[in-house]
Design a protein around this motif. Structure first.
Motif, PDB file in Angstrom:
ATOM      1  N   GLU B 163       0.837  -1.201   0.000  1.00  0.00           N
ATOM      2  CA  GLU B 163       0.000   0.000   0.000  1.00  0.00           C
ATOM      3  C   GLU B 163       0.868   1.245   0.000  1.00  0.00           C
ATOM      4  O   GLU B 163       1.815   1.347   0.786  1.00  0.00           O
ATOM      5  CB  GLU B 163      -0.858   0.055   1.273  1.00  0.00           C
ATOM      6  CG  GLU B 163      -2.161  -0.685   1.187  1.00  0.00           C
ATOM      7  CD  GLU B 163      -2.982  -0.539   2.463  1.00  0.00           C
ATOM      8  OE1 GLU B 163      -3.737  -1.467   2.749  1.00  0.00           O
ATOM      9  OE2 GLU B 163      -2.856   0.488   3.169  1.00  0.00           O
ATOM     10  N   ARG B 164       0.537   2.188  -0.848  1.00  0.00           N
ATOM     11  CA  ARG B 164       1.205   3.484  -0.787  1.00  0.00           C
ATOM     12  C   ARG B 164       0.841   4.127   0.557  1.00  0.00           C
ATOM     13  O   ARG B 164      -0.298   3.989   1.028  1.00  0.00           O
ATOM     14  CB  ARG B 164       0.731   4.377  -1.956  1.00  0.00           C
ATOM     15  CG  ARG B 164       1.371   5.774  -1.998  1.00  0.00           C
ATOM     16  CD  ARG B 164       2.864   5.713  -2.255  1.00  0.00           C
ATOM     17  NE  ARG B 164       3.478   7.026  -2.408  1.00  0.00           N
ATOM     18  CZ  ARG B 164       4.518   7.442  -1.667  1.00  0.00           C
ATOM     19  NH1 ARG B 164       5.060   6.665  -0.731  1.00  0.00           N
ATOM     20  NH2 ARG B 164       5.045   8.626  -1.891  1.00  0.00           N
ATOM     21  N   ILE B 165       1.807   4.803   1.167  1.00  0.00           N
ATOM     22  CA  ILE B 165       1.550   5.503   2.437  1.00  0.00           C
ATOM     23  C   ILE B 165       0.294   6.352   2.286  1.00  0.00           C
ATOM     24  O   ILE B 165       0.156   7.107   1.322  1.00  0.00           O
ATOM     25  CB  ILE B 165       2.770   6.371   2.816  1.00  0.00           C
ATOM     26  CG1 ILE B 165       3.961   5.485   3.180  1.00  0.00           C
ATOM     27  CG2 ILE B 165       2.421   7.315   3.971  1.00  0.00           C
ATOM     28  CD1 ILE B 165       5.277   6.234   3.339  1.00  0.00           C
ATOM     29  N   SER B 166      -0.617   6.203   3.228  1.00  0.00           N
ATOM     30  CA  SER B 166      -1.932   6.833   3.133  1.00  0.00           C
ATOM     31  C   SER B 166      -1.867   8.353   3.318  1.00  0.00           C
ATOM     32  O   SER B 166      -1.072   8.854   4.116  1.00  0.00           O
ATOM     33  CB  SER B 166      -2.831   6.224   4.212  1.00  0.00           C
ATOM     34  OG  SER B 166      -3.945   7.035   4.434  1.00  0.00           O
ATOM     35  N   PRO B 167      -2.766   9.073   2.615  1.00  0.00           N
ATOM     36  CA  PRO B 167      -2.884  10.521   2.859  1.00  0.00           C
ATOM     37  C   PRO B 167      -3.315  10.829   4.285  1.00  0.00           C
ATOM     38  O   PRO B 167      -3.144  11.950   4.752  1.00  0.00           O
ATOM     39  CB  PRO B 167      -3.979  10.952   1.876  1.00  0.00           C
ATOM     40  CG  PRO B 167      -4.076   9.864   0.870  1.00  0.00           C
ATOM     41  CD  PRO B 167      -3.665   8.608   1.557  1.00  0.00           C
ATOM     42  N   GLN B 168      -3.882   9.840   4.986  1.00  0.00           N
ATOM     43  CA  GLN B 168      -4.238  10.042   6.391  1.00  0.00           C
ATOM     44  C   GLN B 168      -2.980  10.148   7.260  1.00  0.00           C
ATOM     45  O   GLN B 168      -3.047  10.594   8.406  1.00  0.00           O
ATOM     46  CB  GLN B 168      -5.085   8.875   6.924  1.00  0.00           C
ATOM     47  CG  GLN B 168      -6.303   8.534   6.078  1.00  0.00           C
ATOM     48  CD  GLN B 168      -7.212   9.718   5.878  1.00  0.00           C
ATOM     49  OE1 GLN B 168      -7.426  10.495   6.796  1.00  0.00           O
ATOM     50  NE2 GLN B 168      -7.702   9.900   4.658  1.00  0.00           N
ATOM     51  N   ASP B 181       8.002   2.411   1.062  1.00  0.00           N
ATOM     52  CA  ASP B 181       6.949   1.592   0.450  1.00  0.00           C
ATOM     53  C   ASP B 181       7.203   1.433  -1.058  1.00  0.00           C
ATOM     54  O   ASP B 181       7.025   0.354  -1.629  1.00  0.00           O
ATOM     55  CB  ASP B 181       5.562   2.198   0.712  1.00  0.00           C
ATOM     56  CG  ASP B 181       5.460   3.673   0.320  1.00  0.00           C
ATOM     57  OD1 ASP B 181       6.514   4.326   0.125  1.00  0.00           O
ATOM     58  OD2 ASP B 181       4.328   4.173   0.198  1.00  0.00           O
ATOM     59  N   LEU B 182       7.658   2.506  -1.678  1.00  0.00           N
ATOM     60  CA  LEU B 182       7.950   2.461  -3.117  1.00  0.00           C
ATOM     61  C   LEU B 182       9.141   1.544  -3.402  1.00  0.00           C
ATOM     62  O   LEU B 182       9.147   0.798  -4.393  1.00  0.00           O
ATOM     63  CB  LEU B 182       8.224   3.876  -3.635  1.00  0.00           C
ATOM     64  CG  LEU B 182       7.038   4.855  -3.515  1.00  0.00           C
ATOM     65  CD1 LEU B 182       7.490   6.296  -3.709  1.00  0.00           C
ATOM     66  CD2 LEU B 182       5.944   4.510  -4.523  1.00  0.00           C
ATOM     67  N   LEU B 196       9.001  -1.694 -13.219  1.00  0.00           N
ATOM     68  CA  LEU B 196       8.532  -0.655 -12.311  1.00  0.00           C
ATOM     69  C   LEU B 196       7.299  -1.137 -11.555  1.00  0.00           C
ATOM     70  O   LEU B 196       6.542  -1.977 -12.056  1.00  0.00           O
ATOM     71  CB  LEU B 196       8.151   0.604 -13.104  1.00  0.00           C
ATOM     72  CG  LEU B 196       9.282   1.284 -13.873  1.00  0.00           C
ATOM     73  CD1 LEU B 196       8.712   2.274 -14.890  1.00  0.00           C
ATOM     74  CD2 LEU B 196      10.230   2.008 -12.909  1.00  0.00           C
ATOM     75  N   ALA B 197       7.097  -0.584 -10.382  1.00  0.00           N
ATOM     76  CA  ALA B 197       5.924  -0.947  -9.584  1.00  0.00           C
ATOM     77  C   ALA B 197       5.005   0.244  -9.421  1.00  0.00           C
ATOM     78  O   ALA B 197       5.469   1.380  -9.261  1.00  0.00           O
ATOM     79  CB  ALA B 197       6.372  -1.424  -8.205  1.00  0.00           C
ATOM     80  N   VAL B 198       3.699  -0.030  -9.465  1.00  0.00           N
ATOM     81  CA  VAL B 198       2.732   0.979  -9.039  1.00  0.00           C
ATOM     82  C   VAL B 198       2.070   0.422  -7.779  1.00  0.00           C
ATOM     83  O   VAL B 198       1.751  -0.769  -7.702  1.00  0.00           O
ATOM     84  CB  VAL B 198       1.694   1.313 -10.137  1.00  0.00           C
ATOM     85  CG1 VAL B 198       0.892   0.095 -10.565  1.00  0.00           C
ATOM     86  CG2 VAL B 198       0.740   2.418  -9.655  1.00  0.00           C
ATOM     87  N   LEU B 199       1.926   1.261  -6.770  1.00  0.00           N
ATOM     88  CA  LEU B 199       1.334   0.810  -5.511  1.00  0.00           C
ATOM     89  C   LEU B 199      -0.174   1.054  -5.518  1.00  0.00           C
ATOM     90  O   LEU B 199      -0.699   1.807  -6.350  1.00  0.00           O
ATOM     91  CB  LEU B 199       1.973   1.525  -4.315  1.00  0.00           C
ATOM     92  CG  LEU B 199       3.492   1.436  -4.169  1.00  0.00           C
ATOM     93  CD1 LEU B 199       3.906   1.813  -2.746  1.00  0.00           C
ATOM     94  CD2 LEU B 199       4.043   0.079  -4.524  1.00  0.00           C
ATOM     95  N   THR B 200      -0.838   0.406  -4.586  1.00  0.00           N
ATOM     96  CA  THR B 200      -2.288   0.515  -4.469  1.00  0.00           C
ATOM     97  C   THR B 200      -2.647   1.210  -3.150  1.00  0.00           C
ATOM     98  O   THR B 200      -1.805   1.349  -2.266  1.00  0.00           O
ATOM     99  CB  THR B 200      -2.899  -0.897  -4.488  1.00  0.00           C
ATOM    100  OG1 THR B 200      -2.102  -1.753  -3.667  1.00  0.00           O
ATOM    101  CG2 THR B 200      -2.925  -1.452  -5.892  1.00  0.00           C
ATOM    102  N   VAL B 207      -2.446   3.818  -7.190  1.00  0.00           N
ATOM    103  CA  VAL B 207      -2.174   5.224  -6.877  1.00  0.00           C
ATOM    104  C   VAL B 207      -0.963   5.743  -7.662  1.00  0.00           C
ATOM    105  O   VAL B 207      -1.128   6.324  -8.725  1.00  0.00           O
ATOM    106  CB  VAL B 207      -2.097   5.500  -5.351  1.00  0.00           C
ATOM    107  CG1 VAL B 207      -3.472   5.763  -4.776  1.00  0.00           C
ATOM    108  CG2 VAL B 207      -1.447   4.366  -4.571  1.00  0.00           C
ATOM    109  N   GLU B 208       0.235   5.478  -7.164  1.00  0.00           N
ATOM    110  CA  GLU B 208       1.393   6.033  -7.880  1.00  0.00           C
ATOM    111  C   GLU B 208       2.600   5.121  -7.708  1.00  0.00           C
ATOM    112  O   GLU B 208       2.582   4.193  -6.905  1.00  0.00           O
ATOM    113  CB  GLU B 208       1.703   7.453  -7.388  1.00  0.00           C
ATOM    114  CG  GLU B 208       2.059   7.521  -5.908  1.00  0.00           C
ATOM    115  CD  GLU B 208       2.185   8.949  -5.369  1.00  0.00           C
ATOM    116  OE1 GLU B 208       2.109   9.911  -6.141  1.00  0.00           O
ATOM    117  OE2 GLU B 208       2.375   9.084  -4.144  1.00  0.00           O
TER     118      GLU B 208
END
Lengths: 315, 315
Positions: B163-168, B181-182, B196-200, B207-208
């Motif tokens: 998981e991409r680090i949450s905006p929370q 995380d990336l 390359l990886a894209v996270l969720t 996400v990115e």
């Protein structure tokens, strides 16, 4: 020796080190050399800086003794491995380097940080596998999450609505520098006129703060978050000491409500040991006494005389 | 000039800069001075390193022109403010510093990073308010998330379960160095034989990735995640170019399934522009063609001749 003496030592030592502390005190270990802390610098291109791609650990030295150095090294070496990094220094090399740094610093009590970073990449590559991992260390005066003076006044903890970075994103058991959430919580705490912030997880359970774990005491039971947190070495010590006192320890989810209704709340950290909390979100905790926390704090400083835990700094 | 010429320029320039790139190429700006990149170092005690308490931005220079410098500065200055930081340099000062650095580097095309960190604390304090915030910058050869050679071979994207680090926790619109995380996703990608990886996010939407945004193309509609991501400047450019082409752009949640069933997928990044993706999770995307992505890529490089977006490097 009575427990109060240990605390006295702590207080005196603290005021000594804090009054002396300036950016020029301490040493760094960079590129295989010990240098004054003001000259200790890392390459701007180190991925440890520009991607925070690093792990670290902090052991403290108290009256010329490392406290639980082996526990800190276990965690540090494990973190390096799990981040797919490696360094040329062995565990024994690191012990020697840290001891040499402490001696060079001239500090009797100190905050000793060891760091492993991804390092500088080979040429222009963005591939982390093409970096030479780096080892750094530094020694500065012992530092406190809450100073003994602040503890006397009564530490105020703020439960922040900021979520601690999830273990689904970054493994909190690999000690890391991802602190922007903690810093955000800290500014929330300042706004709420508190000293320190503890963050919550996505389910509203408390997790950890900036460099500390949190415990609640309710009757004969002590609880601390079991997941989503760094497994602190002081946390481990506190759990062992609770067992000595015959308290039950639960490592489990700790909802915010449990903190607010606790008899006592305390923090554990290498930067200060066991720290009683008197207020949470403007509410006085329990009856305002900290009998168990203070007893644990005494035992914590007593443990610094235990040769199984405290090893003399020697080179 | 036909579009293929722009791509040719891009390819030639890339091979030139990449073959020249060694750690000694480029310059850093530290303590108010421009120094060779190999000598550019920051204090080990800077909270920007030991707490990743920093924001940054990257603008690129292409053929002696900054691309969308004002957009990057808008975001950078906003990030500084929102992290409760401040620096002595004005926006105009920063423009001058960056231009001087590029000229000093001798690079025609470059990756130009500006950084604001919390800085070194006053004495032994743990209070972020007691730090003097620092400004650094560096200029290195232009770098590619996927090189033109890799693009010809067909870029492979891996959808990571990390998981991409949450905006929370950490606001992704304040560009930051929280990349563990990336990096974890990147190692997953290597294991899956992808580039390359894209996270969720926690709901399974993409996400990115590490320094890039992601777009899908389905018929005449283009979609890109609307929240939980950095609002990239190349992302912004791509959205504007899609409008020019008469495509509908949706900034919304993008489930993993939408990526796998897309006609085309492309990435946007300052480090390479608009990059077509040919494979996602071992699946060939659409019919393997990238008509829209390639058209957008052409327009992107054409936009580098637009004086509203490209400003000459001059001191």
């Amino acid at each position: 020796m009575p427990n109060t003496n240990y605390l006295q030592i702590a207080d005196d030592e603290a005021s000594t080190t804090i009054s002396q502390s300036v950016a020029t005190e301490g040493v760094g270990f960079v590129d295989g050399k010990i240098v004054p802390i003001a000259e200790a610098r890392i390459p701007i291109l180190d991925r440890g800086f520009i991607h925070s791609d690093a792990t670290y650990d902090v052991v403290h030295v108290w009256e010329n003794h490392f406290f639980r150095l082996d526990d800190h090294l276990d965690r540090f070496m494990n973190g390096i491995d799990r981040l797919h990094m490696s360094i040329d220094y062995t565990r024994e090399d690191i012990k020697k380097i840290l001891a040499r740094c402490v001696v060079a610093s001239g500090l009797k009590s100190a905050y000793v940080e060891m760091i492993c970073t991804r390092g500088v990449p080979d040429g222009n590559s963005r591939d982390p596998r093409r970096c030479t991992n780096a080892f750094y260390a530094f020694v500065v005066p012992f530092s406190w999450v809450a100073t003994p003076e602040e503890q006397k006044k009564g530490v105020r903890l703020h439960i922040s609505k900021v979520e601690r970075i999830s273990p689904q994103s970054v493994d909190p058991t690999i000690k890391n520098y991802h602190w922007l959430d903690l810093v955000r919580g800290q500014y929330d705490a300042f706004d709420a006129d508190a000293d320190l912030a503890v963050l919550t997880d996505r389910h509203g359970n408390i997790v950890e703060g900036a460099g500390f774990n949190v415990f609640t005491v309710k009757g004969d039971t002590v609880a601390t978050p079991g997941t989503g947190v760094l497994k602190g070495i002081t946390r481990k010590t506190a759990i062992e000491l609770c067992a000595q006192l015959g308290l039950a320890v639960q490592e489990r989810d700790v909802p915010t409500a449990d903190v607010l209704s606790a008899d006592e709340v305390f923090l554990t950290t290498t930067a200060g040991g066991i720290i009683p909390v008197r207020y949470v979100n403007d509410r006085k905790i329990g009856n305002g006494g900290s009998t168990t926390s203070l007893r644990l704090r005494d035992l914590y400083w007593e443990a610094h005389r235990d040769p199984r835990l405290s090893v003399p700094v020697s080179v």
